[in-house]
Design a protein around this motif. Structure first.
Motif, short mmCIF file in Angstrom:
data_model
loop_
_atom_site.label_atom_id
_atom_site.label_comp_id
_atom_site.label_asym_id
_atom_site.label_seq_id
_atom_site.Cartn_x
_atom_site.Cartn_y
_atom_site.Cartn_z
N ASP A 112 -3.82 53.54 12.39
CA ASP A 112 -3.73 52.22 11.78
C ASP A 112 -3.30 51.17 12.80
OD1 ASP A 112 -4.46 53.32 9.38
OD2 ASP A 112 -2.61 52.78 8.31
N ALA A 113 -2.30 51.50 13.62
CA ALA A 113 -1.80 50.55 14.60
C ALA A 113 -2.87 50.20 15.64
CB ALA A 113 -0.56 51.12 15.29
N ASP A 114 -3.57 51.20 16.11
CA ASP A 114 -4.62 50.97 17.11
C ASP A 114 -5.77 50.16 16.52
OD1 ASP A 114 -5.46 51.26 19.76
OD2 ASP A 114 -6.63 53.06 19.32
N PHE A 115 -6.11 50.44 15.26
CA PHE A 115 -7.17 49.69 14.59
C PHE A 115 -6.73 48.25 14.33
CE2 PHE A 115 -9.69 53.41 12.45
CZ PHE A 115 -9.83 54.01 13.70
N LEU A 116 -5.48 48.05 13.91
CA LEU A 116 -4.97 46.70 13.67
C LEU A 116 -4.98 45.87 14.94
CD1 LEU A 116 -1.98 47.51 11.30
CD2 LEU A 116 -3.91 46.03 10.73
N GLU A 117 -4.72 46.51 16.06
CA GLU A 117 -4.72 45.83 17.35
C GLU A 117 -6.12 45.36 17.75
OE1 GLU A 117 -3.00 44.35 19.53
OE2 GLU A 117 -3.64 44.95 21.52
N VAL A 128 0.51 48.03 20.26
CA VAL A 128 0.32 49.21 19.42
C VAL A 128 1.67 49.85 19.10
CG1 VAL A 128 -0.61 51.57 19.35
CG2 VAL A 128 -2.05 49.68 20.15
N ALA A 129 2.55 49.92 20.10
CA ALA A 129 3.87 50.52 19.88
C ALA A 129 4.68 49.72 18.86
CB ALA A 129 4.62 50.60 21.21
N ARG A 130 4.61 48.40 18.94
CA ARG A 130 5.34 47.57 17.98
C ARG A 130 4.80 47.75 16.57
NH1 ARG A 130 5.31 42.26 21.92
NH2 ARG A 130 7.04 42.91 23.26
N LEU A 131 3.49 47.85 16.45
CA LEU A 131 2.89 48.11 15.14
C LEU A 131 3.31 49.47 14.61
CD1 LEU A 131 -0.64 46.62 15.84
CD2 LEU A 131 0.91 45.84 14.04
N CYS A 132 3.34 50.47 15.50
CA CYS A 132 3.78 51.81 15.10
C CYS A 132 5.23 51.80 14.62
CB CYS A 132 3.63 52.78 16.27
SG CYS A 132 1.95 53.39 16.52
N ARG A 133 6.04 51.04 15.31
CA ARG A 133 7.46 50.96 14.92
C ARG A 133 7.59 50.39 13.51
NH1 ARG A 133 8.93 48.15 18.90
NH2 ARG A 133 9.51 49.88 20.26
N ARG A 144 -9.46 40.34 22.45
CA ARG A 144 -9.77 41.57 23.16
C ARG A 144 -11.27 41.87 23.14
NH1 ARG A 144 -7.61 46.15 20.88
NH2 ARG A 144 -7.76 47.23 22.87
N ALA A 145 -11.95 41.52 22.05
CA ALA A 145 -13.39 41.75 21.96
C ALA A 145 -14.14 40.97 23.03
CB ALA A 145 -13.91 41.38 20.57
N PHE A 146 -13.78 39.71 23.21
CA PHE A 146 -14.46 38.89 24.21
C PHE A 146 -14.03 39.28 25.62
CE2 PHE A 146 -15.21 36.40 20.41
CZ PHE A 146 -16.51 35.97 20.61
N ALA A 147 -12.76 39.66 25.78
CA ALA A 147 -12.30 40.12 27.10
C ALA A 147 -13.02 41.39 27.51
CB ALA A 147 -10.79 40.36 27.06
N PHE A 148 -13.21 42.31 26.56
CA PHE A 148 -13.87 43.59 26.83
C PHE A 148 -15.33 43.37 27.24
CE2 PHE A 148 -15.98 47.57 25.64
CZ PHE A 148 -15.10 48.52 26.11
N ILE A 149 -16.03 42.51 26.51
CA ILE A 149 -17.45 42.30 26.82
C ILE A 149 -17.60 41.62 28.18
CG2 ILE A 149 -17.84 40.00 25.83
CD1 ILE A 149 -20.11 43.01 25.21
#
Length: 222
Positions: free
Chosen positions: A125-130, A34-39, A139-144
């Protein structure tokens, strides 16, 4: 060392520490991504990079399930403000970071909150892109799996035109495939910045292609 570097390094250090208690989809690699996307997006959009990068590293400083009755994004925002104030950041700027975090989460979006600053727009935007593209799929499969969801899921709908399944506000969706319809495939249309919108198109396309292949494999066509 610049003031920006000092503050960002301190925020990053806290993120490394607190993310150890998070679910696997929200560990330190998520904060760093997220930080890299924000940058990248923040520089294109003219954001205050000191505020933005501090918020990026601290946006999940209170892990899900660790905030009691308070929504985790609000608890994270409060902790970020307190942490920055303890390090000498002015009240005004610490409160600005708190507001950025409060306004940028998906949970806040569901409650009707909208970003009021370019920094909050970029972080959202960054958090959504992640949550999109290859990392979003992982991440979706890891979360479930982490939260013991019911199944991986079977795809019975066209990912180009997903049904409007409802996302659970507490606990995981019934399956990872359900989560694509309830949230992930909707993020492309929620971007706030021009840079975010450009990046979202390719990540969205990657998810659609993945789901199309997933469906073919479930039907034993591939």
């Amino acid at each position: 060392m610049s003031e920006l570097s000092r503050l960002v390094r301190a925020a990053r250090a806290l993120a490394r520490s607190t993310s150890r208690d998070a679910d696997i989809a929200h560990r330190y690699d998520h904060c760093e991504s997220v930080a890299r996307l924000c940058r990248r997006i923040g520089r294109e959009e003219g954001a205050d990079m000191e505020l933005l990068m501090s918020a990026a590293y601290l946006h999940d400083s209170v892990p899900r399930g660790k905030s009691g009755a308070v929504p985790h994004q609000l608890a994270s925002a409060k902790r970020a403000e307190r942490y920055l104030r303890s390090g000498g950041t002015s009240i005004k700027r610490a409160k600005a970071v708190r507001a950025i975090i409060e306004e940028s989460s998906y949970e806040s979006f569901l409650e009707g909150a909208r970003p009021s600053s370019i920094e909050a727009m970029v972080l959202r935007d960054a958090d959504f892109l992640e949550a999109m593209g290859a990392r979003g799929i992982a991440r979706a499969f890891a979360f479930i799996g982490w939260y013991k969801g019911e199944s991986l899921g079977e795809l019975t709908w066209d990912p180009r035109r997903p049904p409007r399944l409802k996302m659970r506000k507490s606990g995981p969706d019934p399956s990872a495939i359900w989560h694509f319809s309830s949230k992930l495939l909707r993020l492309k249309d929620l971007m706030c910045t021009s840079t975010g919108r450009k990046m979202a198109r390719s990540r969205h396309s990657h998810m659609v292609k993945f789901l199309q292949t997933y469906a073919l494999e479930m039907k034993a066509i591939l």
